[in-house]
Design a protein around this motif. Sequence first.
Motif, PDB file in Angstrom:
ATOM      1  N   PRO A 303       0.905  -1.138  -0.244  1.00 27.24           N
ATOM      2  CA  PRO A 303       0.001   0.294   0.055  1.00 27.24           C
ATOM      3  C   PRO A 303       0.955   1.438   0.595  1.00 27.24           C
ATOM      4  O   PRO A 303       0.738   2.549  -0.262  1.00 27.24           O
ATOM      5  N   ALA A 304       1.587   1.877   0.613  1.00 29.80           N
ATOM      6  CA  ALA A 304       2.852   2.488   0.378  1.00 29.80           C
ATOM      7  C   ALA A 304       4.064   1.876   0.461  1.00 29.80           C
ATOM      8  O   ALA A 304       5.100   0.743   0.714  1.00 29.80           O
ATOM      9  N   ILE A 305       5.430   3.201  -0.053  1.00 34.56           N
ATOM     10  CA  ILE A 305       6.730   2.416   0.196  1.00 34.56           C
ATOM     11  C   ILE A 305       7.889   3.553   0.365  1.00 34.56           C
ATOM     12  O   ILE A 305       7.471   4.732  -0.239  1.00 34.56           O
ATOM     13  N   TRP A 306       8.458   3.468   0.366  1.00 40.80           N
ATOM     14  CA  TRP A 306      10.018   4.651   0.798  1.00 40.80           C
ATOM     15  C   TRP A 306      10.915   4.518  -0.687  1.00 40.80           C
ATOM     16  O   TRP A 306      10.597   3.125  -1.301  1.00 40.80           O
ATOM     17  N   LEU A 307      10.405   5.792  -1.484  1.00 43.93           N
ATOM     18  CA  LEU A 307      11.157   5.772  -3.064  1.00 43.93           C
ATOM     19  C   LEU A 307      12.267   6.953  -2.565  1.00 43.93           C
ATOM     20  O   LEU A 307      12.141   8.398  -1.932  1.00 43.93           O
ATOM     21  N   ALA A 418      21.310  -2.314  13.957  1.00 39.65           N
ATOM     22  CA  ALA A 418      21.150  -1.516  12.794  1.00 39.65           C
ATOM     23  C   ALA A 418      20.159  -2.407  12.187  1.00 39.65           C
ATOM     24  O   ALA A 418      19.710  -3.565  12.589  1.00 39.65           O
ATOM     25  N   ALA A 419      19.254  -2.243  10.794  1.00 38.50           N
ATOM     26  CA  ALA A 419      18.048  -2.640  10.823  1.00 38.50           C
ATOM     27  C   ALA A 419      18.373  -2.618   9.271  1.00 38.50           C
ATOM     28  O   ALA A 419      18.217  -1.554   8.382  1.00 38.50           O
ATOM     29  N   PRO A 420      17.692  -3.529   7.846  1.00 36.03           N
ATOM     30  CA  PRO A 420      17.044  -2.622   6.519  1.00 36.03           C
ATOM     31  C   PRO A 420      16.101  -2.323   6.656  1.00 36.03           C
ATOM     32  O   PRO A 420      15.412  -3.028   7.380  1.00 36.03           O
ATOM     33  N   VAL A 421      15.724  -1.522   5.615  1.00 34.69           N
ATOM     34  CA  VAL A 421      14.619  -0.827   4.942  1.00 34.69           C
ATOM     35  C   VAL A 421      14.569  -0.442   3.237  1.00 34.69           C
ATOM     36  O   VAL A 421      15.374  -0.619   2.931  1.00 34.69           O
ATOM     37  N   GLU A 422      13.903  -1.053   3.142  1.00 35.30           N
ATOM     38  CA  GLU A 422      13.202  -1.852   1.568  1.00 35.30           C
ATOM     39  C   GLU A 422      13.212  -0.493   1.199  1.00 35.30           C
ATOM     40  O   GLU A 422      11.942   0.557   1.216  1.00 35.30           O
ATOM     41  N   VAL A 423      14.111   0.148   0.445  1.00 35.19           N
ATOM     42  CA  VAL A 423      13.954   1.635   0.078  1.00 35.19           C
ATOM     43  C   VAL A 423      13.820   1.422  -2.382  1.00 35.19           C
ATOM     44  O   VAL A 423      14.692   0.735  -2.073  1.00 35.19           O
ATOM     45  N   TRP A 424      13.548   2.123  -2.901  1.00 40.80           N
ATOM     46  CA  TRP A 424      12.770   1.345  -4.064  1.00 40.80           C
ATOM     47  C   TRP A 424      14.005   2.991  -4.807  1.00 40.80           C
ATOM     48  O   TRP A 424      13.160   3.744  -4.269  1.00 40.80           O
ATOM     49  N   ARG A 425      14.410   2.610  -5.843  1.00 44.40           N
ATOM     50  CA  ARG A 425      15.126   4.229  -6.283  1.00 44.40           C
ATOM     51  C   ARG A 425      13.935   4.494  -7.695  1.00 44.40           C
ATOM     52  O   ARG A 425      14.077   3.093  -8.492  1.00 44.40           O
ATOM     53  N   LEU A 426      14.423   5.525  -8.466  1.00 46.69           N
ATOM     54  CA  LEU A 426      14.027   5.620 -10.047  1.00 46.69           C
ATOM     55  C   LEU A 426      15.111   5.895 -10.304  1.00 46.69           C
ATOM     56  O   LEU A 426      16.130   7.056 -10.064  1.00 46.69           O
ATOM     57  N   GLY A 427      15.555   5.210 -11.334  1.00 50.49           N
ATOM     58  CA  GLY A 427      16.226   5.236 -12.041  1.00 50.49           C
ATOM     59  C   GLY A 427      16.289   5.286 -13.712  1.00 50.49           C
ATOM     60  O   GLY A 427      14.757   5.466 -14.103  1.00 50.49           O
ATOM     61  N   ASP A 428      16.684   4.888 -14.906  1.00 51.29           N
ATOM     62  CA  ASP A 428      17.001   5.301 -16.432  1.00 51.29           C
ATOM     63  C   ASP A 428      15.969   3.571 -16.560  1.00 51.29           C
ATOM     64  O   ASP A 428      15.279   4.163 -17.325  1.00 51.29           O
ATOM     65  N   ARG A 429      15.757   2.687 -15.971  1.00 49.21           N
ATOM     66  CA  ARG A 429      15.079   1.654 -16.092  1.00 49.21           C
ATOM     67  C   ARG A 429      13.874   1.714 -15.309  1.00 49.21           C
ATOM     68  O   ARG A 429      13.755   0.436 -15.239  1.00 49.21           O
ATOM     69  N   GLY A 430      13.585   3.072 -14.953  1.00 48.18           N
ATOM     70  CA  GLY A 430      12.495   2.659 -13.571  1.00 48.18           C
ATOM     71  C   GLY A 430      13.148   2.564 -12.201  1.00 48.18           C
ATOM     72  O   GLY A 430      13.837   2.611 -11.688  1.00 48.18           O
ATOM     73  N   LEU A 431      11.346   1.589 -10.870  1.00 42.16           N
ATOM     74  CA  LEU A 431      11.940   1.346  -9.968  1.00 42.16           C
ATOM     75  C   LEU A 431      12.521   0.457  -9.881  1.00 42.16           C
ATOM     76  O   LEU A 431      12.380  -1.004 -10.587  1.00 42.16           O
ATOM     77  N   ALA A 432      13.664   0.400  -8.672  1.00 41.07           N
ATOM     78  CA  ALA A 432      14.392  -0.926  -8.698  1.00 41.07           C
ATOM     79  C   ALA A 432      14.842  -1.054  -7.015  1.00 41.07           C
ATOM     80  O   ALA A 432      15.221   0.346  -6.545  1.00 41.07           O
TER      81      ALA A 432
END
Length: 817
Positions: A303-307, A418-432
């Motif tokens: 429903p929501a993501i970190w971007l 420390a703990a991992p956080v799932e983050v999506w990055r906007l790049g040339d090929r879309g979200l990764a």
Amino acid sequence: MSQLPVRSGHPSVSPLESLRLGVRHRQLSASGQIAWRSVRLAMLCTAISLALTAILPGVWRNLLGGAAALCAATWVLKLHWTSVGGRRFWRWSLLISIGMMVVPWSPLIITGRSMLSILLLVLLVLRPYHFLRDLGSGRRALTWLGAMSLVVAFLVLRGPAEATNPLAQVLHHIHGSARFVLVTFWVMCGVWIFLGVRLHFMRMRPKLAVAGLLIAAVPIGLILTLGVLGAWSLLGAGRAEQATAVLADQLDLVASGNLRGPGPFGEGFGEALLAPGEDPADRPWMSDLADAVASAPFDPMPPAIWLDLGGELWAVALTAEDGRPVLVGGRHFGRKQLARLAESTGCLVGMYNESESGWSFGHQDLGDDSGLIGGELFEDSSDSGVVMLAWPKHVRDAVALDTDDDLFILSRMLPFGAAPVEVWRLGDRGLARDEYYVGLHTRPGDALAYFTGRENDLNMVVVIALATIAVIFIFMEAFAFYFGLRIVGGVTGAVGHLHKATEQMASGNLDTSIDVPNEDEFGDLADSFNEMTRAIRIAQEQIVQKELLEAQLETARLIQQRLLPAQMPNLDGFQIAGTSDPSLQVGGDYFDFVEMPDGRLGIAVADVTGKGVPAALLMANVQAGLHGQALHPGTAAEIMGRMNDLLYASTDAHMFVTFALIVLDPTTGEVESVSAGHEPTLLIRPDGSYEKLEAGGLMLGMLPGFEYSEVSAQMDPGDVLVLYTDGVTEAMGPEPVAQLVEDTSATEPVEDEDEDDDELILPFFEDHRLIDLCVARRHDTAEEIRQALLSAVRNFAQDVPQSDDITIVVVKRENAA
């Protein structure tokens, strides 16, 4: 009290001092003294460098602290230089690398420092530390303690200041290289000393105490260390999970909230992705973002993501239309939001991602309007992999993560979790999908305060339980330590008793004994020591008795020598030679010449029973009796009878004398011979025939009033008269009787009735050898015959000790001119 005799040859050294001199006290050689002086000077310079680095600020820290560190590094390299081969290569390599470091050009400085680090590692790690062998055991232990203290100081105190200009950068690298040399040197010194540790300089009690303390303390230290590290990790992991839970809750709020207005979040989020009433078409990049979201590989769609949009973090809400994800809106997660996360966790919080330079730490300025303290840690923070960093208000005085501005390590901000956080990055090929981490740092005091705070009552229960377990462990350790002390006390007490007893024995007290209750090897050793002291005491008494006996024997020898005639009588027409060769134990052999009132010459040979002074005194009595009785007219038999009655009346019943008396008339050559139990006198004729003059009777002193018989003989020119004692005929040789029988007889050996008796009976010189020699040497002079008899007896005996006196008197009548 039995006392050891003191040697007169060492009047200035007591027995106790002699014992102490036997203890090894290693003296330092010249090279050892130089090494010990260099080690102390290097430690002093290192301590000064640490103090200056910890106290001084900024560039002065690198300037003065680095100078002291460089001085200490010079000393340690000089100290270690004696163990290095190929010194020319090492010297030029080190100079080149140091020269590269002083050039104010960053790539050359880095290359020089790397080269110097490799050279120093090889030089300090792979080369043996020979100078440590010149130090004594005690000085090596002091060196180890000093080296470990310095290494700990290097770990807990702050290091060189960061460089802000080219000159400061040069000082920083020189200071860091010198500290690297010092740390490596002292660590390797500790390793080499530890590998060869013996603790020879310590006494038994402290040595066992150290061993017991290490055995008890090391496991406790390890348990405490593991417990502290485990508690630190668990607390950090809990706080990290709390931070990720807060981030997840914020995503849920974004997914259910009004994304175009202030919404219910107030200042909890930053600006909206789209302002109220704003058309997405007004932002061209929104279409690209929408397309990227629509084609993102979500499985399933959240429903929501970190971007991550251009290095900024956004919480974005999504929805599904026609089975495809559609961007609804979002909120910016900025510095203030991260600061509120830091307030909620009570820790310094950072968002990190993996950049090309690897994982690193930094932060962005939060501004003063937020009520939080911030500052730039890295000039190139955009390339460091750090997105944001913030800390709560109660740690305003914290300065940095990876700098040493705090004096002690316990006051620095340390990694906490420390703990991992799932983050999506906007790049040339879309979200990764990208790898982000939320990392926490805190100080040990803050972590303890968090753990024991009022809001964590459950933790207080854990603390009380742990404290109870710790108290139980302390009691168990105290019991084990006390029990170990008792065991050590038993060992050291027994050793102390043994040491004290040896000192008393060394001082001369042979009555000392050890009463040790131990039933182990120390008890056996104490019993052996007591047996040894008793044996030494008995041996000492025997030595004293032997010395007394030797003194008596020496006195007896003096008496015997004084009783023997000093020179042979000068008798016309006769040659007279006499000798008495005493044995190791003085006996009572005696020979003498007495002039009779009628002009005749009395020749006497006697053998007194017994040894030592009693035999010598009896010999003196015999001499006095002979000279006294010779003054009265009478035959040889009458003189012998009167001497017998005299000795019987004046001596003990167990003392006897064998006596042979010859009365020679020098004018006629007539001889009167009487023997009182003595060896027969030999009369050798010129033609080789001989006679044994055996007439006489019992030994003198056995029976009173005994009448002795005598025999008369004529001594013609060329005749030889030989008187001797049993020391000649009973002289023992080295060969056993069985060997002699096998060599001289062809008859079968007689079988010994006692088959278990393996004792070999040594052969005697016997009469036949004496007679054969005298007959063979009858034409020689009296002195030559005497010497031949002595030589024959000694050659026969070889190495067999002489057991009795050898007395020989030879009288030869000269041929008429």
